[in-house]
Design an enzyme around this catalytic site. Structure first.
Site, PDB file in Angstrom:
ATOM      1  N   GLY A  25      -2.107  -1.489   0.942  1.00 43.42           N
ATOM      2  CA  GLY A  25      -2.473  -0.880   2.220  1.00 43.42           C
ATOM      3  C   GLY A  25      -3.579   0.157   2.083  1.00 43.42           C
ATOM      4  O   GLY A  25      -4.329   0.403   3.042  1.00 43.42           O
ATOM      5  N   GLU A  38       0.544  -6.636  -3.605  1.00 43.84           N
ATOM      6  CA  GLU A  38       1.687  -6.986  -2.760  1.00 43.84           C
ATOM      7  C   GLU A  38       2.518  -8.127  -3.321  1.00 43.84           C
ATOM      8  O   GLU A  38       3.745  -8.119  -3.234  1.00 43.84           O
ATOM      9  CB  GLU A  38       1.223  -7.361  -1.341  1.00 43.84           C
ATOM     10  CG  GLU A  38       0.812  -6.192  -0.471  1.00 43.84           C
ATOM     11  CD  GLU A  38      -0.652  -5.817  -0.604  1.00 43.84           C
ATOM     12  OE1 GLU A  38      -1.283  -6.207  -1.613  1.00 43.84           O
ATOM     13  OE2 GLU A  38      -1.177  -5.133   0.290  1.00 43.84           O
ATOM     14  N   ALA A  67       0.799   1.022   1.250  1.00 37.57           N
ATOM     15  CA  ALA A  67       1.804   1.343   2.259  1.00 37.57           C
ATOM     16  C   ALA A  67       2.995   2.015   1.572  1.00 37.57           C
ATOM     17  O   ALA A  67       3.189   1.856   0.363  1.00 37.57           O
ATOM     18  CB  ALA A  67       2.249   0.064   2.945  1.00 37.57           C
ATOM     19  N   GLU A 117      -6.576  -1.871   2.088  1.00 42.78           N
ATOM     20  CA  GLU A 117      -6.704  -2.446   3.439  1.00 42.78           C
ATOM     21  C   GLU A 117      -7.259  -1.411   4.418  1.00 42.78           C
ATOM     22  O   GLU A 117      -8.055  -1.730   5.306  1.00 42.78           O
ATOM     23  CB  GLU A 117      -5.347  -2.965   3.929  1.00 42.78           C
ATOM     24  CG  GLU A 117      -4.949  -4.267   3.227  1.00 42.78           C
ATOM     25  CD  GLU A 117      -3.541  -4.697   3.567  1.00 42.78           C
ATOM     26  OE1 GLU A 117      -2.610  -3.886   3.351  1.00 42.78           O
ATOM     27  OE2 GLU A 117      -3.352  -5.823   4.047  1.00 42.78           O
TER      28      GLU A 117
HETATM   29  N1  3HC Z   1       5.159   3.694  -1.643  1.00 39.31           N
HETATM   30  C1  3HC Z   1       6.101   4.628  -1.811  1.00 39.31           C
HETATM   31  N2  3HC Z   1       6.344   5.212  -2.997  1.00 39.31           N
HETATM   32  C2  3HC Z   1       5.600   4.823  -4.040  1.00 39.31           C
HETATM   33  C3  3HC Z   1       4.601   3.858  -3.924  1.00 39.31           C
HETATM   34  C4  3HC Z   1       4.382   3.282  -2.650  1.00 39.31           C
HETATM   35  N3  3HC Z   1       3.428   2.360  -2.435  1.00 39.31           N
HETATM   36  N4  3HC Z   1       4.039   3.682  -5.139  1.00 39.31           N
HETATM   37  C5  3HC Z   1       4.655   4.519  -5.962  1.00 39.31           C
HETATM   38  N5  3HC Z   1       5.601   5.211  -5.320  1.00 39.31           N
HETATM   39  C6  3HC Z   1       6.458   6.271  -5.843  1.00 39.31           C
HETATM   40  C7  3HC Z   1       7.378   5.772  -6.941  1.00 39.31           C
HETATM   41  O1  3HC Z   1       8.548   5.201  -6.397  1.00 39.31           O
HETATM   42  C8  3HC Z   1       7.638   7.051  -7.684  1.00 39.31           C
HETATM   43  O2  3HC Z   1       8.584   7.781  -6.941  1.00 39.31           O
HETATM   44  P1  3HC Z   1       9.680   8.690  -7.702  1.00 39.31           P
HETATM   45  O3  3HC Z   1       8.893   9.692  -8.493  1.00 39.31           O
HETATM   46  O4  3HC Z   1      10.477   9.251  -6.599  1.00 39.31           O
HETATM   47  O5  3HC Z   1      10.436   7.739  -8.567  1.00 39.31           O
HETATM   48  C9  3HC Z   1       6.320   7.807  -7.592  1.00 39.31           C
HETATM   49  O6  3HC Z   1       5.633   7.221  -6.488  1.00 39.31           O
HETATM   50  C10 3HC Z   1       5.450   7.687  -8.818  1.00 39.31           C
HETATM   51  O7  3HC Z   1       5.325   6.312  -9.134  1.00 39.31           O
HETATM   52  P2  3HC Z   1       5.354   5.796 -10.647  1.00 39.31           P
HETATM   53  O8  3HC Z   1       6.477   6.427 -11.381  1.00 39.31           O
HETATM   54  O9  3HC Z   1       5.306   4.310 -10.594  1.00 39.31           O
HETATM   55  O10 3HC Z   1       3.991   6.411 -11.194  1.00 39.31           O
HETATM   56  P3  3HC Z   1       2.923   5.752 -12.133  1.00 39.31           P
HETATM   57  O11 3HC Z   1       1.857   6.754 -12.274  1.00 39.31           O
HETATM   58  O12 3HC Z   1       3.560   5.201 -13.362  1.00 39.31           O
HETATM   59  O13 3HC Z   1       2.352   4.475 -11.318  1.00 39.31           O
HETATM   60  C11 3HC Z   1       1.423   3.294  -9.441  1.00 39.31           C
HETATM   61  C12 3HC Z   1       1.652   4.664 -10.129  1.00 39.31           C
HETATM   62  C13 3HC Z   1       0.527   2.419 -10.329  1.00 39.31           C
HETATM   63  C14 3HC Z   1       0.765   3.550  -8.121  1.00 39.31           C
HETATM   64  C15 3HC Z   1       2.760   2.559  -9.268  1.00 39.31           C
HETATM   65  O14 3HC Z   1       3.683   3.443  -8.670  1.00 39.31           O
HETATM   66  C16 3HC Z   1       2.677   1.328  -8.390  1.00 39.31           C
HETATM   67  O15 3HC Z   1       2.335   0.280  -8.877  1.00 39.31           O
HETATM   68  N6  3HC Z   1       3.039   1.473  -7.127  1.00 39.31           N
HETATM   69  C17 3HC Z   1       3.116   0.346  -6.202  1.00 39.31           C
HETATM   70  C18 3HC Z   1       1.744  -0.096  -5.752  1.00 39.31           C
HETATM   71  C19 3HC Z   1       1.881  -1.201  -4.750  1.00 39.31           C
HETATM   72  O16 3HC Z   1       2.550  -2.185  -4.972  1.00 39.31           O
HETATM   73  N7  3HC Z   1       1.195  -1.031  -3.613  1.00 39.31           N
HETATM   74  C20 3HC Z   1       1.284  -1.964  -2.536  1.00 39.31           C
HETATM   75  C21 3HC Z   1       2.341  -1.503  -1.594  1.00 39.31           C
HETATM   76  S1  3HC Z   1       2.738  -2.693  -0.394  1.00 39.31           S
HETATM   77  C22 3HC Z   1       1.519  -2.530   0.759  1.00 39.31           C
HETATM   78  O17 3HC Z   1       0.619  -1.741   0.617  1.00 39.31           O
HETATM   79  C23 3HC Z   1       1.696  -3.394   1.974  1.00 39.31           C
HETATM   80  C24 3HC Z   1       0.455  -3.482   2.768  1.00 39.31           C
HETATM   81  O18 3HC Z   1      -0.161  -4.708   2.573  1.00 39.31           O
HETATM   82  C25 3HC Z   1       0.795  -3.328   4.235  1.00 39.31           C
END
Ligand code: 3HC
Ligand code: NAI
Length: 712
Positions: free
Chosen positions: A108, A131, A69, A111
């Site tokens: 997400g 998450e 998400a 999911e």
């Molecule tokens: N949503 C929005 N932006 C995101 C994002 C996300 N899920 N994941 C990463 N980004 C953005 C970062 O903020 C960053 O933005 P910026 O360049 O403006 O600073 C850009 O994407 C690149 O991210 P990274 O610098 O972290 O790039 P890496 O290649 O080092 O890592 C990654 C990539 C492993 C995907 C890491 O970004 C990460 O762990 N992201 C979060 C993953 C996560 O927690 N997903 C679950 C989200 S919650 C969810 O899905 C809820 C659901 O259950 C409804």
């Protein structure tokens, strides 16, 4: 290829015979943002109206399926369609929908795939539910569909760990139907064609039932398995409640999940963890650089790194670069050090192999990447040089000046000093613009934090190179202005550790101080940390401090006395505690209590009973107070950078967001009043930072201060 439906790039559609191929293309990480959801629903509805299309395939042509998400949408109302509505559109589709995942399929993203009727993954894909690391529970059916696919127990472990599994593992667990060894797109298209040929229709996950249910013993064992990362956390309780609801009919289960997800999203824990997530990404960017400079700051690729000084730090830094796939040249003027360093490198990799972290062949390859370079001019063709010789100004100046003469002027020279003035060291070179500090922590190959110390002369190009180094090493970078202790050690010495010592003099015991702060959430209390790192290391740092600035007595009189007594900590079996027969267990030592009583009485301090609440309050308030000074002095550019330093390098609980975020949650006016209270009670050194006073009187906070800092 024919019949392309005209949709914006964010989601594309192609008709490939009977298969409708939907590709998500939302850089950088294919987050399922509002615009993606809109397009997905639109494209699915339109495809279903096309009688020629017999199956739908959702994938991405980019390196990853989806990071989940869109976290940036969490702080505002999420526009419709929600991810759940997209999933309903998929799950109720009259034609089968298949997901094919490569790279990452997280949160997400996974999911979304779980709502599809069939799933494929590349063997090397990483599928996970991270998450919990953001303090939320999977809120788009993850806690309901995952148990239906892999069982409730396995689902609990995957969600609590937050760690992804490979495509191969996902196949074994039943999360995916097929694994692609090579070309995912090709395998997925063939899979879809087979479905159509065999007339296999939709297979909604929501219609399945989980084979097992969670019992209390399994819950307890899962919690125990993840106890270290879940210490002090509460999200896991909501995860358990949601997974238990997967035994109910799907519609009831998802309704319970939605309520719990909302609760988790609004929790302090989640706000704090999301703050740290974005703070870490922000701190790794080049702020304060003009657009003209930014254009000039595309750093050249770094392939070969030289490390000068092959001691504890130099060896660790060499390993860190070898792990990242770079070639390392290791220089030392003492041949015995090079031999010792070789032993450190070998034993570190042998331990990695023993613990199953790497294979022997990977270890061998990494060891081969590190080459000795006994003569300093052998480092001349390195793309970057890091100096890690003894902590001595004249010695370091001499080394830097020699490096300056052998290296082409555009190459960066970094020093790993933790206490000396980088500005002064840079003066020994003719090119101070290329000099900066790269402050690695122990062990350099495993610690997450990298402080980048910039002087007034450090060029934007050199800084950009330092950021690239952090990225290559997968470390979290924070820039500090060149000042004693940079951000982290300054706050540790003048704030946190100093207060802990003061409390000992006033009547607390080391075990009491450590336990109180560990219960607050620190990974390890200050005296245990000191014993682990070596009390002599702190004493040496303070000797350097007094050469630059002075602090009135009492200032670490206990730790310095322990150093004089040879009680250096774990390495000598004695420090603030006793360590019997090489054990790491810290045993309270009456001898230390006697020493503390004597040092207190010498200073006329009357010892008293001190409760845990006072210990925590004073240590944390002084950390916040010095943090505010570090901000006003311009050593840290943003409060959030300080939070990154303390959560990634000093064991401050991430779920509290770091000291400055935590201060905001307390309220700065409360913080200011309590600091004033201690100033009245304890005197001079509890001077409140003027920034706290200013922000408190404006009913503002550090977050607000950061937000306006861009315009300052
Ligand atoms: N949503 C929005 N932006 C995101 C994002 C996300 N899920 N994941 C990463 N980004 C953005 C970062 O903020 C960053 O933005 P910026 O360049 O403006 O600073 C850009 O994407 C690149 O991210 P990274 O610098 O972290 O790039 P890496 O290649 O080092 O890592 C990654 C990539 C492993 C995907 C890491 O970004 C990460 O762990 N992201 C979060 C993953 C996560 O927690 N997903 C679950 C989200 S919650 C969810 O899905 C809820 C659901 O259950 C409804
Ligand atoms: P160390 O004493 O283990 O190693 C220093 C090495 O430098 C020795 O092998 C020595 O032979 C070598 N050396 C000395 N003069 C040299 C010269 N002219 N040319 C080449 N090599 C030379 O020291 P350690 O602990 O590795 O520290 C190195 C640097 O890292 C210091 O600046 C220290 O302040 C800093 N640092 C140390 C941390 C720690 O906890 N040990 C943490 C963070 C930074």
């Amino acid at each position: 290829m024919n019949g392309e439906i005209a949709v914006a790039r964010i989601v594309t559609f192609d008709e490939l015979g009977p298969v409708g191929l939907i590709c998500i293309d939302n850089p950088p990480v294919n987050a399922i943002s509002h615009s993606v959801r809109l397009k997905l629903v639109d494209v699915i509805a339109r495809a279903q109206k096309n009688p020629g299309i017999k199956a739908l395939l959702i994938m991405s042509d980019s390196e990853l399926f989806s990071a989940g998400a869109d976290i940036t949408e969490f702080n505002r109302p999420q526009g419709e369609p929600s991810l759940q509505q997209v999933q309903t559109a998929i799950e109720s589709s009259p034609i089968p929908v298949v997901a094919a995942m490569r790279g990452l399929a997280l949160g997400g993203g996974l999911e979304l795939a779980m709502a599809c009727h069939y799933r494929l993954a590349h063997k090397d894909a990483k599928l996970g539910m991270p998450e919990i690391t953001l303090g939320i529970i999977p809120g788009a059916g993850g806690t309901q569909r995952l148990p239906r696919l892999i069982g409730a127990r396995a689902a609990l472990n995957l969600i609590l760990s937050g760690t992804p599994i490979s495509g191969l593992e996902a196949k074994v667990k039943g999360l995916v139907d097929e694994v692609a060894e090579d070309d995912l797109r090709d395998a997925a298209l063939r899979f879809c064609e087979r479905l159509v040929r065999e007339g296999r229709g939709p297979r909604p996950t929501c219609n399945r039932t989980a084979e097992d249910a969670l019992d209390e013993a399994e819950i307890a064992s899962s919690l125990l398995a993840h106890a270290r990362v879940l210490k002090g956390r509460t999200t896991q309780d909501l995860v358990i409640e949601a997974i238990k609801a997967s035994k109910l009919p799907f519609s009831q289960g998802v309704a319970i999940e939605a309520a719990l997800a909302q609760k988790s999203l609004a929790s302090r824990e989640s706000l704090a963890l999301r703050h740290v997530f974005f703070a870490e990404r922000e701190s790794g960017k080049l702020s304060g650089v003009s657009s003209v400079d930014a254009k000039r700051t595309q750093p050249p690729a770094i392939q070969r790194v030289a490390v000068v000084g092959a001691g504890t730090m130099g060896s660790g830094i060499a390993i860190a670069f070898a792990d990242a796939g770079l070639e390392v040249l290791l220089n030392d003027n003492d041949p015995a050090s090079l031999i010792r360093s070789r032993e450190i490198v070998h034993s570190t990799y042998a331990s990695g192999v023993r613990r199953g972290r790497i294979t022997q062949s990977v270890a061998d390859e990494r060891i081969r990447r590190i080459r000795n370079a006994p003569a300093l001019d052998e480092v001349a063709d390195a793309d970057l040089v890091i100096e890690a010789v003894f902590e001595d100004t004249e010695l370091k100046k001499d080394v830097l000046s020699k490096l300056d003469s052998v290296l082409p002027p555009e190459r960066v020279i970094a020093t790993n000093t933790s206490t000396l003035s980088v500005t002064e060291l840079a003066r020994a070179t003719a090119h101070p613009g290329r000099v900066l500090g790269l402050h690695f922590f122990v062990p350099a190959h495993a610690s997450r934090l990298l402080e980048i110390a910039r002087t007034d002369h450090t060029s934007p190009e050199s800084l950009a190179t330092a950021f690239r180094v952090a990225k290559v090493l997968k470390k979290v970078a924070v820039v500090s202005r060149d000042a004693f202790g940079f951000i982290g050690n300054r706050m540790m010495l003048d704030g946190y550790f100093r207060e802990a010592e003061q409390l000992l003099l006033e009547g607390a015991t080391p075990a009491q101080v450590d336990t109180a702060l560990e219960n607050f959430g620190f990974a390890m209390g200050p005296q245990r940390v000191s014993d682990l790192g070596g009390n002599d290391v702190g004493t040496k740092a303070r000797v350097q401090l007094f050469k630059r600035e002075s602090r009135p007595d009492p200032y670490f009189v206990i730790a310095d006395r322990l150093t004089e007594m040879g009680r250096l900590g774990q390495k000598t079996g004695r420090g603030f505690y006793r360590y019997e027969n090489g054990s790491r267990e810290a045993v309270p030592d009456p001898e230390v209590n006697n020493l503390i009583e004597k040092l207190a009485s010498d200073r006329g301090i009357r010892r008293r009973e001190i409760n845990d609440q006072e210990i925590v309050e004073r240590c944390i308030l002084s950390l916040i107070n010095v943090g505010a000074m570090v901000l006003e002095e311009g050593i840290a550019a943003r409060a959030a950078n300080i939070d990154v330093v303390w959560t990634s390098g000093y064991g401050f609980p991430r779920y509290l967001g770091g000291p400055m975020f935590y201060a905001d949650t307390l309220g700065l006016s409360q913080v200011w009043q309590r600091i004033r209270h201690y100033q009245e009670k304890l005197g001079y050194y509890w001077r409140p930072a003027t920034l706290i006073e200013r922000l408190a009187s404006a009913s503002s906070g550090f977050e607000q201060w950061d937000r306006t800092s861009a315009s300052r």
